[in-house]
Design an enzyme around this catalytic site. Structure first.
Site, PDB file in Angstrom:
ATOM      1  N   HIS A 159       0.811  -1.215   0.000  1.00 40.09           N
ATOM      2  CA  HIS A 159       0.000   0.000   0.000  1.00 40.09           C
ATOM      3  C   HIS A 159       0.848   1.271   0.000  1.00 40.09           C
ATOM      4  O   HIS A 159       0.345   2.372  -0.258  1.00 40.09           O
ATOM      5  CB  HIS A 159      -0.933   0.005   1.219  1.00 40.09           C
ATOM      6  CG  HIS A 159      -2.266   0.622   0.943  1.00 40.09           C
ATOM      7  ND1 HIS A 159      -2.454   1.640   0.028  1.00 40.09           N
ATOM      8  CD2 HIS A 159      -3.502   0.357   1.446  1.00 40.09           C
ATOM      9  CE1 HIS A 159      -3.729   1.983  -0.008  1.00 40.09           C
ATOM     10  NE2 HIS A 159      -4.387   1.219   0.831  1.00 40.09           N
ATOM     11  N   ARG A 160       2.145   1.151   0.267  1.00 37.24           N
ATOM     12  CA  ARG A 160       3.018   2.318   0.191  1.00 37.24           C
ATOM     13  C   ARG A 160       3.243   2.749  -1.248  1.00 37.24           C
ATOM     14  O   ARG A 160       3.620   3.892  -1.520  1.00 37.24           O
ATOM     15  CB  ARG A 160       4.365   2.027   0.858  1.00 37.24           C
ATOM     16  CG  ARG A 160       4.278   1.682   2.345  1.00 37.24           C
ATOM     17  CD  ARG A 160       5.608   1.208   2.876  1.00 37.24           C
ATOM     18  NE  ARG A 160       6.101   0.037   2.160  1.00 37.24           N
ATOM     19  CZ  ARG A 160       7.282  -0.535   2.383  1.00 37.24           C
ATOM     20  NH1 ARG A 160       8.086  -0.040   3.324  1.00 37.24           N
ATOM     21  NH2 ARG A 160       7.655  -1.600   1.691  1.00 37.24           N
TER      22      ARG A 160
END
Length: 450
Positions: free
Chosen positions: A423-424
């Site tokens: 998700h980064r």
């Protein structure tokens, strides 16, 4: 002048090496560049080449033993050359793996008195205080400091994990060094003792009334016997890598179902037309994933702390199960290769992976990975991201299912896929758009050639 042979760094993640097999023996002539030994790294078994000419004068590390990188493992020199100084240097270098025995600390939870139910044992085995690649500390039951032990890093770690008191062992290595086989022998002896103990069942006694038959006394069995097998270097690396992934990397998962009838038919037709062009559904998935990555560069990326790195090529890692664990050989520039090229490359890489003959550059540096358990009958699963990649695609089985098409129930070949995303790097909508493209290509494979 004599040449020191040290444990080389044969893979990017290698921290120590294990001698699988010496290809030369003491007294054999050696030429520079000639294979000298086979080394088990964390990912493969690789040949170590000689870096000097002469005679293999001394082997300092036996087959099956491990040492950290840079430690001397052999000496090459002239037949009549004095190598005593190098032997002393090698002995001094091995002191880095010695085990010190500090005074045992008193147990803060111990009671000053013991009751009839808490009798002190005649002998309490010492517990390992700590262990690392450069050595370990062991506390003796008597609390006295004794002579230093010499133990290999692998043996120290195995002893720590198994709770074995190193001071109870006699080393079989050079100079009394405790090595892997000594720990394995101690573990085997302990397991045999435990198994023997469980074979002596205890029985409860019950009062028998006059004139009745005594009932069968129930048997109370102990815990199940077990065996501990030391982990391979590869399995240790897998464990370290997964800990750095599933915890620190914020995963989220996207699942979609894809109709595979056209891919199945295309594969059947091509394989019938020319057996030499034979390819698998997984080969098609690799090609389609590569094409989708080029259209969605946000997925073909990795997190770099202060930047997000976007890759210009789609280098696809393909998970291959081998005896010791899992390895992901890489199909380079899969977006630029034909199906037949991908199929041939995957077969060759998988075969060499199973025989542990891959080179480091053949299993590192992927930009995206695919793990397929469909051939094992798994319908759906999630895979763990392999850092620094930002995503991995988990492929399930292709199975016939009833689905609704144009208000009619029909049977179609369906496949479920789940993408694990970092998700980064990847947001939900970004991953969803990638899967839309991936699905559109698989459901209409002719789009790959237009």
């Amino acid at each position: 002048m004599a040449t020191q042979v040290v444990m080389p760094k044969l893979s990017p993640t290698m921290e120590e090496g294990q001698i699988s097999r010496w290809l030369k023996q003491e007294g054999d002539k050696v030429s520079m560049g000639e294979p000298l030994a086979e080394i088990d790294t964390d990912k493969a078994t690789m040949e170590m080449q000689a870096l000097g000419n002469g005679v293999l004068r001394k082997i300092l590390l036996k087959e099956g033993e491990s040492v950290p990188l840079g430690q001397m493992i052999a000496i090459i020199g002239e037949p009549d050359e004095d190598i005593s100084a190098l032997l002393k240097q090698a002995e001094a270098g091995s002191q880095q793996t010695q085990v010190a025995a500090p005074e045992a600390q008193p147990d803060k939870t111990a009671k000053s008195e013991t009751s009839a139910e808490q009798k002190p044992s005649a002998e309490t085995p010492a517990k390992m205080a700590s262990a690392s690649g450069n050595g370990a500390q062991a506390a003796t039951g008597s609390g006295q400091t004794s002579d230093r032990l010499v133990v290999s890093p692998l043996a120290a770690r195995m002893a720590a994990e198994a709770g074995i008191n190193l001071r109870s062992l006699t080393g079989s290595g050079p100079g009394g060094r405790i090595v892997k086989r000594d720990i394995e022998a101690a573990m085997s002896a302990s397991q045999q003792a435990e198994a023997s103990a469980t074979q002596a069942p205890q029985r409860h006694l019950r009062a028998v009334q006059p004139g009745t038959q005594p009932a069968q006394a129930p048997t109370v069995e102990g815990a199940s016997p077990y065996r501990d097998e030391p982990t391979s270097v590869m399995r240790q690396t897998i464990a370290r890598r997964l800990v750095t992934s599933i915890g620190p990397v914020p995963h989220f998962f996207l699942t979609t179902e894809i109709e595979m009838d056209r891919v199945v038919e295309m594969r059947r037709s091509v394989n019938e037309l020319d057996p030499e062009l034979k390819f698998s559904i997984n080969d098609v998935i690799i090609k389609v994933a590569a094409a989708a990555l080029i259209q969605h560069p946000q997925v073909n990326a990795s997190f770099q702390e202060r930047a997000i790195r976007y890759y210009e090529r789609a280098d696809i890692g393909v998970a291959v199960a081998i005896e010791d664990g899992l390895i992901t050989p890489v199909v380079r520039s899969a977006d630029q290769k034909s199906l037949s090229q991908i199929a041939g490359e995957v077969r060759e890489l998988a075969e060499r992976a199973r025989s542990r003959k891959l080179l480091p550059e053949e299993y590192t540096g992927a930009t995206f990975s695919i793990s397929n358990l469909g051939m094992l009958g798994i319908d759906e699963f999630t895979a763990v991201i392999n850092p620094p990649e930002a995503a991995i695609l988990a492929i399930g089985a292709v199975t016939a299912k009833p689905v609704v098409r144009d208000a009619q129930v029909v049977v179609r070949q369906m496949m479920r896929v789940t993408m694990s995303c970092d998700h980064r790097v990847i947001d939900g909508a970004t991953g969803a758009r990638f899967l839309q493209t991936f699905k559109r290509f698989l459901e209409n494979p002719l789009l790959m050639i237009v």
